[in-house]
Design a protein around this motif. Sequence first.
Motif, PDB file in Angstrom:
ATOM      1  N   MET A   1       0.879  -1.177   0.000  1.00 13.27           N
ATOM      2  CA  MET A   1       0.000   0.000   0.000  1.00 13.27           C
ATOM      3  C   MET A   1       0.903   1.211   0.000  1.00 13.27           C
ATOM      4  SD  MET A   1      -3.209   1.074   2.373  1.00 13.27           S
ATOM      5  CE  MET A   1      -4.257   2.433   1.870  1.00 13.27           C
ATOM      6  N   HIS A   2       0.769   2.048  -1.009  1.00 13.31           N
ATOM      7  CA  HIS A   2       1.795   3.038  -1.315  1.00 13.31           C
ATOM      8  C   HIS A   2       1.135   4.378  -1.630  1.00 13.31           C
ATOM      9  CE1 HIS A   2       5.991   3.504  -3.380  1.00 13.31           C
ATOM     10  NE2 HIS A   2       5.727   4.460  -2.527  1.00 13.31           N
ATOM     11  N   PHE A   3       1.632   5.470  -1.000  1.00 10.36           N
ATOM     12  CA  PHE A   3       1.161   6.824  -1.299  1.00 10.36           C
ATOM     13  C   PHE A   3       2.231   7.543  -2.114  1.00 10.36           C
ATOM     14  CE2 PHE A   3      -2.643   7.259   1.288  1.00 10.36           C
ATOM     15  CZ  PHE A   3      -2.499   6.172   2.145  1.00 10.36           C
ATOM     16  N   HIS A   4       1.857   8.086  -3.293  1.00  8.89           N
ATOM     17  CA  HIS A   4       2.796   8.748  -4.194  1.00  8.89           C
ATOM     18  C   HIS A   4       2.495  10.239  -4.271  1.00  8.89           C
ATOM     19  CE1 HIS A   4       3.915   4.736  -5.710  1.00  8.89           C
ATOM     20  NE2 HIS A   4       2.614   4.481  -5.761  1.00  8.89           N
ATOM     21  N   LEU A   5       3.540  11.048  -4.290  1.00 12.27           N
ATOM     22  CA  LEU A   5       3.386  12.493  -4.463  1.00 12.27           C
ATOM     23  C   LEU A   5       3.323  12.832  -5.949  1.00 12.27           C
ATOM     24  CD1 LEU A   5       5.870  13.815  -1.773  1.00 12.27           C
ATOM     25  CD2 LEU A   5       3.413  13.499  -1.600  1.00 12.27           C
ATOM     26  N   PRO A   6       2.704  13.975  -6.320  1.00 14.23           N
ATOM     27  CA  PRO A   6       2.593  14.325  -7.744  1.00 14.23           C
ATOM     28  C   PRO A   6       3.931  14.512  -8.432  1.00 14.23           C
ATOM     29  CG  PRO A   6       1.016  15.574  -6.433  1.00 14.23           C
ATOM     30  CD  PRO A   6       1.917  14.865  -5.475  1.00 14.23           C
ATOM     31  N   ASP A   7       5.003  14.835  -7.678  1.00 15.45           N
ATOM     32  CA  ASP A   7       6.305  15.035  -8.321  1.00 15.45           C
ATOM     33  C   ASP A   7       7.038  13.718  -8.572  1.00 15.45           C
ATOM     34  OD1 ASP A   7       6.971  14.268  -5.786  1.00 15.45           O
ATOM     35  OD2 ASP A   7       8.062  16.093  -5.271  1.00 15.45           O
ATOM     36  N   GLY A   8       6.396  12.575  -8.272  1.00 18.31           N
ATOM     37  CA  GLY A   8       7.005  11.280  -8.539  1.00 18.31           C
ATOM     38  C   GLY A   8       7.665  10.645  -7.335  1.00 18.31           C
ATOM     39  N   ASP A   9       7.784  11.394  -6.218  1.00 15.39           N
ATOM     40  CA  ASP A   9       8.444  10.830  -5.043  1.00 15.39           C
ATOM     41  C   ASP A   9       7.494   9.923  -4.271  1.00 15.39           C
ATOM     42  OD1 ASP A   9      10.505  13.707  -4.170  1.00 15.39           O
ATOM     43  OD2 ASP A   9      10.774  12.098  -5.635  1.00 15.39           O
ATOM     44  N   SER A  10       8.083   8.952  -3.591  1.00 15.94           N
ATOM     45  CA  SER A  10       7.327   8.073  -2.709  1.00 15.94           C
ATOM     46  C   SER A  10       7.113   8.794  -1.381  1.00 15.94           C
ATOM     47  CB  SER A  10       8.095   6.765  -2.494  1.00 15.94           C
ATOM     48  OG  SER A  10       7.518   6.031  -1.452  1.00 15.94           O
ATOM     49  N   PHE A  11       5.825   8.903  -0.928  1.00 19.55           N
ATOM     50  CA  PHE A  11       5.531   9.614   0.315  1.00 19.55           C
ATOM     51  C   PHE A  11       5.450   8.655   1.508  1.00 19.55           C
ATOM     52  CE2 PHE A  11       2.395  11.393   3.327  1.00 19.55           C
ATOM     53  CZ  PHE A  11       3.121  12.505   3.715  1.00 19.55           C
ATOM     54  N   LEU A  12       4.761   7.516   1.340  1.00 19.14           N
ATOM     55  CA  LEU A  12       4.598   6.579   2.459  1.00 19.14           C
ATOM     56  C   LEU A  12       4.318   5.193   1.908  1.00 19.14           C
ATOM     57  CD1 LEU A  12       4.227   5.893   5.470  1.00 19.14           C
ATOM     58  CD2 LEU A  12       1.809   6.493   5.213  1.00 19.14           C
TER      59      LEU A  12
ATOM     60  N   HIS B   1      -0.517  10.438 -12.492  1.00 19.59           N
ATOM     61  CA  HIS B   1      -0.233  11.847 -12.194  1.00 19.59           C
ATOM     62  C   HIS B   1      -0.604  12.733 -13.370  1.00 19.59           C
ATOM     63  CE1 HIS B   1       1.433  10.753  -8.462  1.00 19.59           C
ATOM     64  NE2 HIS B   1       2.644  10.428  -8.854  1.00 19.59           N
ATOM     65  N   ASN B   2      -0.337  12.249 -14.599  1.00 23.80           N
ATOM     66  CA  ASN B   2      -0.551  13.091 -15.781  1.00 23.80           C
ATOM     67  C   ASN B   2      -2.036  13.197 -16.146  1.00 23.80           C
ATOM     68  OD1 ASN B   2       2.205  13.486 -15.982  1.00 23.80           O
ATOM     69  ND2 ASN B   2       2.505  11.809 -17.421  1.00 23.80           N
ATOM     70  N   LYS B   3      -2.746  12.052 -16.128  1.00 28.87           N
ATOM     71  CA  LYS B   3      -4.131  12.039 -16.606  1.00 28.87           C
ATOM     72  C   LYS B   3      -5.164  12.108 -15.487  1.00 28.87           C
ATOM     73  CE  LYS B   3      -3.200   9.619 -20.958  1.00 28.87           C
ATOM     74  NZ  LYS B   3      -3.578   8.487 -21.827  1.00 28.87           N
ATOM     75  N   LEU B   4      -4.726  11.944 -14.216  1.00 26.41           N
ATOM     76  CA  LEU B   4      -5.618  12.044 -13.058  1.00 26.41           C
ATOM     77  C   LEU B   4      -6.777  11.068 -13.156  1.00 26.41           C
ATOM     78  CD1 LEU B   4      -5.731  15.928 -12.605  1.00 26.41           C
ATOM     79  CD2 LEU B   4      -4.088  14.298 -11.695  1.00 26.41           C
ATOM     80  N   LYS B   5      -6.498   9.870 -13.696  1.00 24.74           N
ATOM     81  CA  LYS B   5      -7.510   8.829 -13.799  1.00 24.74           C
ATOM     82  C   LYS B   5      -6.938   7.532 -13.231  1.00 24.74           C
ATOM     83  CE  LYS B   5      -9.924  10.637 -17.873  1.00 24.74           C
ATOM     84  NZ  LYS B   5     -10.369  10.351 -19.257  1.00 24.74           N
ATOM     85  N   PRO B   6      -7.796   6.666 -12.642  1.00 24.81           N
ATOM     86  CA  PRO B   6      -7.290   5.432 -12.045  1.00 24.81           C
ATOM     87  C   PRO B   6      -6.787   4.451 -13.113  1.00 24.81           C
ATOM     88  CG  PRO B   6      -9.673   5.476 -11.975  1.00 24.81           C
ATOM     89  CD  PRO B   6      -9.247   6.823 -12.445  1.00 24.81           C
ATOM     90  N   LEU B   7      -5.785   3.654 -12.740  1.00 25.91           N
ATOM     91  CA  LEU B   7      -5.253   2.593 -13.596  1.00 25.91           C
ATOM     92  C   LEU B   7      -5.168   1.321 -12.775  1.00 25.91           C
ATOM     93  CD1 LEU B   7      -2.336   4.261 -15.618  1.00 25.91           C
ATOM     94  CD2 LEU B   7      -4.550   3.552 -16.476  1.00 25.91           C
ATOM     95  N   PHE B   8      -5.242   0.168 -13.463  1.00 27.15           N
ATOM     96  CA  PHE B   8      -5.041  -1.100 -12.778  1.00 27.15           C
ATOM     97  C   PHE B   8      -4.553  -2.117 -13.809  1.00 27.15           C
ATOM     98  CE2 PHE B   8      -9.065  -2.365 -14.608  1.00 27.15           C
ATOM     99  CZ  PHE B   8      -9.835  -1.216 -14.531  1.00 27.15           C
ATOM    100  N   GLY B   9      -3.783  -3.060 -13.332  1.00 25.59           N
ATOM    101  CA  GLY B   9      -3.208  -4.085 -14.191  1.00 25.59           C
ATOM    102  C   GLY B   9      -2.034  -4.752 -13.498  1.00 25.59           C
ATOM    103  N   TYR B  10      -1.422  -5.735 -14.194  1.00 26.75           N
ATOM    104  CA  TYR B  10      -0.298  -6.461 -13.624  1.00 26.75           C
ATOM    105  C   TYR B  10       0.983  -5.675 -13.886  1.00 26.75           C
ATOM    106  CZ  TYR B  10      -3.536 -10.351 -13.234  1.00 26.75           C
ATOM    107  OH  TYR B  10      -4.579 -11.142 -12.911  1.00 26.75           O
TER     108      TYR B  10
END
Length: 990
Positions: free
Chosen positions: A115-126, A149-158
């Motif tokens: 479970m990962h929180f990402h910042l908009p600048d690409g850095d890992s937050f938590l 980050h670019n399209k502000l839409k959810p993604l899912f896949g392997y």
Amino acid sequence: MHPFESLKIAAKTKAILLVTSIITVLSLFYSLHQVATYNKQINSYLIEEKKDFQHIFTSTQNFYFSIYNNWLSNFIESNPENIKAFAGRDREKLYTLTRPMYDSLKKSYPHIHVMHFHLPDGDSFLRMHQPDWHGDDLRQIRSAVQEVHNKLKPLFGYEIGILGAFYRVIHPVFHEGQYVGAVEIGIRTDEIVNELRRTTDKETSAFFANTFWQKASGTTQNNKVFGSHTLIADNPLIAEILPADFKFDNSAEQIVYNGRTYLIHILEGFKNCFQEPIGGIIAVQDISREISEKRQFIFHSLLLTAGFGGACILLLSFSFKNLIGNLEDSQELQGLLIEELNREIEVRAETEKALTMNEIRHRHILNSLPDNIFLIDPRFVITWANETALQLTPGFIGTTCSFCRQADDFSHENCLCQKSFTSKSIQRATIHLPVTGKNGQERYFEFIAIPQFNEQEQLSGSLVVMRDITQRIKTDQQVEKLNRQNRLLLESAGEGIYGVDIQGRTTFMNPAAVRLTGFTEAEMLGRNQHELLHHTKTDGNRYPVCDCPVHATLATGKPHFVTNEVFWKKNGANFPVEYIVTPVLEGDEIIGAVVLFNDITARKTLEKQLLHAQKMEAVGRLTSGIAHDFNNLLTTILGYSEMLLMKLRQDDPIRDKIQMINQAGRMAAGLTRQLLTFSRKQILEIKTINLNTVIDRLTKMLERLIGENISLDIKYNSPECYIQADAGQCEQIIMNLVINAKDAMPKGGQLGIGSEVVHLDTEKHTGFDDILSGSYVLLKITDTGEGMTEETQKLIFEPFFTTKEQGKGTGLGLATVYGIIKQHNGFVTVSSAPGQGTTFDIYFPLSNAQPARETIMAGSFLPRGTETILVVDDTPSIRQFIRDALNPLGYKILEAHNGEEALKYHDAGASGTIDLLLTDMVMPGLSGKELARAMRPSHSAMRTLYMSGYINSDLDENQTGGASMNFITKPLSAREIAHKVRSVLDSHDA
């Protein structure tokens, strides 16, 4: 033997052999046909197995991954505090709030790994799974995160990472309309592999293209490379049986390994977030039994053919005639038998296949459902359960169903299963299972019991479906609680609140709005609020809809705050309001507005009272200042005229002129006292008096004053009407009101004066004051005169307001009355109407003290003395008058024009002891009290006598010269000052 007979035997043999050969060939063709049909069934079975595996794989993915996708969406939407912490970059708070949810998710779904929180600048937050590892830049290696980050839409896949293959779900996160980052969860692909292995009973593993798998540099999983793909070899059997040149394509093939035959299933179902295939699932199905049954079928068919041919030859050899005679019948019968046999075999095969497929589908469907489904027999014993139900309790099958009996709100007699058995109908209810154990939690289930019957229509048990609706029930409870709280807030609000739709029609009203407007909610709902509440302006003109702030808010979406308008009640009256209109938005669309309004009648009244009080205060300051200076002048006039009258003989010709001067001064002093009373600056001699005694003293004077055409009626309803007051001021109240009553009855009438003790339990609102609860002495003065209009009543206590003709009134009479009443902490109400007379009700606080006996100082001589008196006043004429009044009486007089000059007498050695300090209260620089404090250390025995023409802050809050303060009021007289000085010097108080 005859040759013909020999030839004839040979012909029979030939016939037998010919017929036998034909039968054998036909049997062989039939056997080959059966083998071909069986092969077709086997191939169809293999194709169906592949389709079934594909369907299970797809259903499993959709089921599990929809759970994770929904959980992540719900986490973002239902946890605003977590999102607020993420937006505020508060890592510790975010970790503290999210960790219990992450642990709960992992407990329910142990394959959750990331479970990962990402910042908009690409850095890992938590990283919830590795909270100490953060801050690294993921833009180069995690293109899926960058895409979110670019399209502000959810993604899912392997996705293949360092630690292996995961299914990733990434959602953008917004806070207050701003994008603050993305949150991601990752699930190991082992979950899909294990679920397929468990559901299909097939050996299953995952495989990935080498170009993607090379990223998994840190994985500990066993793997084996086959050409351009890598097999995750967590299942040794698959890695062993696959040949080295095996290619992972979509075609199914059979492989023989260690004497057994295996069917290979290939599903390229793993796609990354950009829908690029990166790998899939390989499954191995052991079909050795089916192959063996196929061989046995071929052998049995050939054996049957051979046996049938031999039997034919044997039968023909015994009875050629019978065989030839019945050949057609036998062939026809054989054809019918073969045709019926084929049909029966085909039907049975199709039936078995359909039953098998239906059973598989039903099993998969029931096992994939999130509901708890199980069967019970008539003894309530559980005989079968799906995978979800098996997780309820260990050893679920074989136990007795007791869910209804465990429910705390469900009686044992109403067991749904028992009722389904008895009524032979479907039973449905919601059951509540209370908390059990330390870590238990209450649960709600939708319980359905469906009776089951056997082929003989006898009851065989019940199918139970238990759907966990705990979250739905709790959500409904939370929504109901929120609705109830919102409803209570609206009902408890003191402000009126109502809502309108986009057309301006009322949609709701709170109780305060109903109370303030007089309209019920039913009368307002659906009707245009402007036509009911807002139709007319304060000046009486029609209020156009285009100017209505409510409709302006509906048109522009901007709030409007209005401070000075009126709303109209149901009864046609209006009241002043202050209101704010706020738009109601659904997304970016305006769907209505909310109006919050206050009745500001009380505020308007207070504003008027404040303006009145400020005006009275300004006039009071003006009059007190004038009275102060006037009293100083009157001291000279009255003092010296009195001194001259004391020295002149009774027959002196100028005595009358001096007497007229003194009389004019006294009249001026009375006017000064009236001004000071009006401004509440008059010095009062407050003591306990009986108001009845004051009225008694004035009775004869009042009778002469009102004349013979007015009858006077005095009633004492309470014998002891004790108040703390200045008797002279009370007399002035009565005299002023009686004079006004006389003027209001030029043709005669009745004048009533009464007193009584009253008790008020609640506040009484008048046009002038709010009278608090308590005990009061009520002075009531009533006349039968001309009366007053309501507008006149609002102005009667205004200074200089009068309804009398020019030169017949100053306009200070009632203003003076009001000032005296307020100075005595009292209240006044007025009741009047044109032609119906006037009544004044004056309330004085009741006193529990008894009046003291009055002492009368006899004699007209002026007391004498030899003490030293320091006179301090900034007016020279005052100092001169005091010197002239006291010097002849033997006193030694010292003078100072202010406090600073008086301090030169601070040193007792300079001029001896000062026995009395006679000082003005208000002077430039030091005040009288400050001067007395400064001089007392050097003159410990010095007494102090203060003088002033009006009250000020140096006196106590009751505006009186209290018992602890020696005080004499201006204007001064020679006789009064002589007696007061002697009294102070002879007292024991310093």
